[in-house]
Scaffold this motif. Structure first.
Motif, PDB file in Angstrom:
ATOM      1  N   LEU A   4      -3.962  -0.648 -14.840  1.00 44.48           N
ATOM      2  CA  LEU A   4      -5.150  -0.312 -14.471  1.00 44.48           C
ATOM      3  C   LEU A   4      -4.996   0.820 -12.766  1.00 44.48           C
ATOM      4  N   SER A   5      -4.358  -0.388 -12.318  1.00 45.19           N
ATOM      5  CA  SER A   5      -4.273   0.512 -10.959  1.00 45.19           C
ATOM      6  C   SER A   5      -2.892   1.057 -10.941  1.00 45.19           C
ATOM      7  N   ASN A   6      -2.105   1.385 -11.543  1.00 49.80           N
ATOM      8  CA  ASN A   6      -1.083   1.516 -11.216  1.00 49.80           C
ATOM      9  C   ASN A   6       0.266   0.599 -10.247  1.00 49.80           C
ATOM     10  N   LYS A   7       0.070  -0.355 -10.239  1.00 50.78           N
ATOM     11  CA  LYS A   7       0.469  -1.710  -9.314  1.00 50.78           C
ATOM     12  C   LYS A   7       1.652  -1.362  -9.312  1.00 50.78           C
ATOM     13  N   LYS A   8       2.583  -1.544  -8.689  1.00 58.24           N
ATOM     14  CA  LYS A   8       4.134  -1.376  -8.516  1.00 58.24           C
ATOM     15  C   LYS A   8       4.478  -2.625  -8.610  1.00 58.24           C
ATOM     16  N   THR A   9       4.251  -3.161  -9.888  1.00 62.95           N
ATOM     17  CA  THR A   9       4.879  -4.671  -9.595  1.00 62.95           C
ATOM     18  C   THR A   9       6.835  -4.925 -10.714  1.00 62.95           C
ATOM     19  N   PHE A  10       7.038  -5.618 -10.419  1.00 66.18           N
ATOM     20  CA  PHE A  10       8.473  -6.295 -11.384  1.00 66.18           C
ATOM     21  C   PHE A  10       8.582  -5.215 -12.661  1.00 66.18           C
ATOM     22  N   LEU A  11       6.918  -6.097 -13.353  1.00 65.11           N
ATOM     23  CA  LEU A  11       6.831  -5.478 -15.156  1.00 65.11           C
ATOM     24  C   LEU A  11       7.570  -3.637 -14.903  1.00 65.11           C
ATOM     25  N   LEU A  12       6.255  -3.276 -14.040  1.00 64.77           N
ATOM     26  CA  LEU A  12       6.188  -1.839 -13.794  1.00 64.77           C
ATOM     27  C   LEU A  12       7.628  -1.347 -13.777  1.00 64.77           C
ATOM     28  N   MET A  29       1.012  -0.986  -0.638  1.00 68.11           N
ATOM     29  CA  MET A  29      -0.248   0.070   0.047  1.00 68.11           C
ATOM     30  C   MET A  29       1.084   0.847   0.140  1.00 68.11           C
ATOM     31  N   ASP A  30       1.930   1.056   0.762  1.00 68.57           N
ATOM     32  CA  ASP A  30       2.713   1.963   0.824  1.00 68.57           C
ATOM     33  C   ASP A  30       3.545   2.586  -0.308  1.00 68.57           C
ATOM     34  N   PHE A  31       3.627   1.869  -1.200  1.00 70.39           N
ATOM     35  CA  PHE A  31       4.437   1.579  -2.779  1.00 70.39           C
ATOM     36  C   PHE A  31       2.927   2.693  -3.594  1.00 70.39           C
ATOM     37  N   GLU A  32       1.681   2.821  -3.611  1.00 73.12           N
ATOM     38  CA  GLU A  32       1.053   2.947  -4.180  1.00 73.12           C
ATOM     39  C   GLU A  32       1.289   4.529  -4.463  1.00 73.12           C
ATOM     40  N   SER A  33       2.095   4.945  -2.991  1.00 71.68           N
ATOM     41  CA  SER A  33       1.984   6.928  -3.536  1.00 71.68           C
ATOM     42  C   SER A  33       3.544   6.820  -3.547  1.00 71.68           C
ATOM     43  N   ARG A  34       4.135   6.074  -3.460  1.00 72.44           N
ATOM     44  CA  ARG A  34       6.017   6.374  -4.338  1.00 72.44           C
ATOM     45  C   ARG A  34       6.077   5.978  -5.483  1.00 72.44           C
ATOM     46  N   GLN A  35       6.886   7.051  -5.315  1.00 72.13           N
ATOM     47  CA  GLN A  35       7.706   6.975  -7.267  1.00 72.13           C
ATOM     48  C   GLN A  35       8.894   6.648  -7.350  1.00 72.13           C
ATOM     49  N   ASP A  36       9.380   5.903  -6.162  1.00 68.86           N
ATOM     50  CA  ASP A  36      11.153   5.562  -5.882  1.00 68.86           C
ATOM     51  C   ASP A  36      11.177   4.341  -5.494  1.00 68.86           C
ATOM     52  N   VAL A  37      10.607   3.289  -5.678  1.00 64.27           N
ATOM     53  CA  VAL A  37      10.611   2.382  -5.761  1.00 64.27           C
ATOM     54  C   VAL A  37      11.282   1.269  -6.039  1.00 64.27           C
ATOM     55  N   GLN A  89       4.503 -14.763 -10.835  1.00 64.66           N
ATOM     56  CA  GLN A  89       4.061 -14.373 -11.730  1.00 64.66           C
ATOM     57  C   GLN A  89       2.654 -14.240 -12.027  1.00 64.66           C
ATOM     58  N   ASP A  90       1.927 -14.003 -10.993  1.00 66.66           N
ATOM     59  CA  ASP A  90       1.026 -13.791 -10.475  1.00 66.66           C
ATOM     60  C   ASP A  90       1.131 -12.336 -11.624  1.00 66.66           C
ATOM     61  N   ASP A  91       2.038 -11.721 -10.832  1.00 72.42           N
ATOM     62  CA  ASP A  91       2.154 -10.762 -11.484  1.00 72.42           C
ATOM     63  C   ASP A  91       2.223 -10.301 -13.895  1.00 72.42           C
ATOM     64  N   TRP A  92       3.123 -10.712 -13.288  1.00 75.09           N
ATOM     65  CA  TRP A  92       3.488 -11.327 -15.471  1.00 75.09           C
ATOM     66  C   TRP A  92       1.885 -12.004 -16.119  1.00 75.09           C
ATOM     67  N   LEU A  93       1.359 -13.103 -15.267  1.00 67.25           N
ATOM     68  CA  LEU A  93      -0.455 -13.701 -15.828  1.00 67.25           C
ATOM     69  C   LEU A  93      -1.134 -12.051 -15.781  1.00 67.25           C
ATOM     70  N   ASP A  94      -0.961 -11.196 -14.422  1.00 69.26           N
ATOM     71  CA  ASP A  94      -1.496 -10.347 -14.826  1.00 69.26           C
ATOM     72  C   ASP A  94      -1.568  -9.438 -16.011  1.00 69.26           C
ATOM     73  N   VAL A  95      -0.954  -9.612 -16.966  1.00 73.60           N
ATOM     74  CA  VAL A  95      -0.261  -8.726 -17.876  1.00 73.60           C
ATOM     75  C   VAL A  95      -0.904  -9.660 -19.576  1.00 73.60           C
ATOM     76  N   TYR A  96      -0.463 -10.853 -18.795  1.00 72.91           N
ATOM     77  CA  TYR A  96       0.071 -11.643 -20.185  1.00 72.91           C
ATOM     78  C   TYR A  96      -0.243 -13.722 -19.645  1.00 72.91           C
ATOM     79  N   GLY A  97      -1.105 -13.383 -19.118  1.00 72.65           N
ATOM     80  CA  GLY A  97      -2.302 -14.623 -18.982  1.00 72.65           C
ATOM     81  C   GLY A  97      -3.286 -14.266 -19.791  1.00 72.65           C
ATOM     82  N   ASP A  98      -3.829 -15.959 -19.902  1.00 72.08           N
ATOM     83  CA  ASP A  98      -5.206 -16.184 -19.962  1.00 72.08           C
ATOM     84  C   ASP A  98      -6.164 -16.027 -19.248  1.00 72.08           C
ATOM     85  N   PRO A  99      -7.196 -14.608 -19.359  1.00 77.89           N
ATOM     86  CA  PRO A  99      -8.168 -14.777 -18.310  1.00 77.89           C
ATOM     87  C   PRO A  99      -9.060 -15.705 -18.019  1.00 77.89           C
TER      88      PRO A  99
END
Length: 327
Positions: free
Chosen positions: A233-241, A151-159, A211-221
Motif C-alpha cells: 500500500l505504501s509502495n515500499k521499496k522491498t526486495f519483492l517490489l 526514506m530516500d528510496f520512497e521518492s526514487r524510481q531507480d533503486v 523475511q519481514d518483507d516477505w511476511l508483510d505479503v505472504y505471512g499470517d497477520p
C-alpha cells in the motif's frame, strides 16, 4: 553454559525490574509510553544474543545484562520512531505509540528511550566500556543512516536490489550483529572471534529483514502481529517490489507501475493485484532462496568460531528459528 531459556528468563526479570523503575518515574506523560512500548513484547532476540555471545566465552551473565537491556531499549526506540515515520497503526498486535498517545509524545518518549539505552550501557564494566560505547554509538548512527536511505528510496524510481540490501544491512542487520559483538567483548573474546560473531549477525539480520518483507505479503497477520500488505500500500521499496520491477516486461510491468502511481484505490484490491504480479514474477521463491543464502553464510561464520561445537548449538538453533518464521 546456561540454556537459551535460562538466559531469556534472566533478561526478562532484569527488564521487569527496569520497567518498574520507569513506571514510577515522572512525568508520567513521558515515561508511560516508554513502558507501553517495552510491554508490547517481542521475541527479545537482540538481548538474548548479547547474553548468548557473552556466555560463549565466560560465565558472566550478570555483567552482560546492562548491555542486553541497552540493546533492547534502543531497538524498541527505533521501532517507535519507525512507526511514527511510516504512520503505522499496529505494532505486535497493539496500537502504535503515536496513535495510542500522540505524535509529539512518541517523539519525546522515543528520545528518552535512546538516552535510557546509553544509561543502561554505561553500567557495564569500566574495562570494556570505551569499546562498548564505540560499537554502540557507531551502530546507532548506522541504523539512522539505514532509515534515511529507506526514506530516500520512497521518492526514487531507480533503486537497485544491491542498494536495498545495503539499506537493510544498516537499518536492521548491524543491530543484531552489534548485540553479538557486545556480548563477545564483555565475555573477553579475541577480536577475530568477536568479528565472526558480528558477521554471523549481519547475515542473520539480512535474512531476518528479508523475511519481514516477505511476511508483510505472504505471512499470517495473526502470527506476524501486523496487517498484511502494508508495504504494498505504501509502495515500499522491498526486495519483492524491486525484483518484480526488474523481471516483469510489457503489460504486466505497466500494471505494476500503474498501481505504484495510482492515488485512489481500494486497499484490498491493490494488495491482491500486486501480490499476483509478485507471483507472476516468481519473486516469492527468489526471496526465500536469498534468505537461505544468508542463513547458510551465517552458519559458515559459526563453523569458523573457535569454541566447542556443543556451545554453538544454541546459536545454530536460533538461526534456524529465525528461518522458521517463513514456514
Amino acid at each position: 553454559m546456561k540454556s537459551q531459556q535460562e538466559l531469556l528468563n534472566l533478561f526478562l526479570n532484569e527488564l521487569k525490574k527496569e520497567q518498574k523503575k520507569i513506571d514510577e518515574s515522572s512525568p508520567k506523560g513521558l515515561y508511560k509510553p516508554v513502558s507501553y512500548t517495552l510491554d508490547m513484547g517481542g521475541k527479545r532476540l537482540r538481548p538474548l544474543l548479547v547474553l548468548m555471545a557473552a556466555n560463549l566465552f565466560a560465565d558472566i551473565t550478570e555483567q552482560a545484562l546492562p548491555a542486553a537491556t541497552a540493546i533492547e531499549v534502543f531497538h524498541n526506540f527505533t521501532l517507535l520512531h519507525d512507526d511514527l515515520m511510516d504512520n503505522a497503526s499496529v505494532r505486535r498486535g497493539k496500537p502504535t505509540v503515536h496513535l495510542k498517545f500522540n505524535p509529539n509524545t512518541a517523539i519525546l518518549s522515543g528520545d528518552a528511550m535512546l538516552i535510557l539505552a546509553y544509561e543502561y550501557l554505561a553500567q557495564s564494566s569500566s574495562d570494556s566500556l570505551p569499546e562498548l560505547l564505540k560499537l554502540f554509538s557507531r551502530t546507532a548512527l548506522e541504523v539512522c543512516e539505514g532509515q534515511q536511505f529507506d526514506m530516500d528510496f520512497e521518492s526514487r524510481q531507480d533503486v537497485t536490489v544491491d542498494e536495498y540490501i545495503e539499506m537493510i544491512r544498516l537499518k536492521t542487520a548491524v543491530l543484531i550483529a552489534a548485540a553479538l559483538k557486545l556480548g563477545a567483548i564483555i565475555g573477553g573474546a579475541p577480536e577475530k572471534q568477536a568479528k565472526l560473531l558480528y558477521d554471523f549477525g549481519i547475515n542473520i539480520g539480512l535474512a531476518f529483514q528479508l523475511q519481514d518483507d516477505w511476511l508483510d505479503v505472504y505471512g499470517d497477520p495473526n502470527v506476524f502481529g501486523k496487517k498484511i500488505g502494508g508495504d504494498i500500500l505504501s509502495n515500499k521499496k522491498t526486495f519483492l517490489l524491486l525484483k518484480t520491477m526488474e523481471k516483469l516486461q510489457g503489460e504486466k510491468k505497466e500494471q505494476l507501475q500503474n498501481w505504484i502511481t495510482k492515488e485512489a484505490f481500494l486497499p484490498e484490491e491493490k494488495i491482491e493485484a500486486v501480490t499476483q504480479l509478485y507471483n507472476d514474477a516468481l519473486v516469492n521463491e527468489e526471496a526465500q532462496k536469498l534468505m537461505r543464502h544468508y542463513h547458510n553464510e551465517a552458519l559458515k561464520c559459526l563453523a569458523d568460531l573457535d569454541v566447542a561445537e556443543i556451545n554453538k548449538k544454541d546459536l545454530v538453533e536460533l538461526a534456524d528459528q529465525v528461518m522458521s518464521r517463513i514456514s
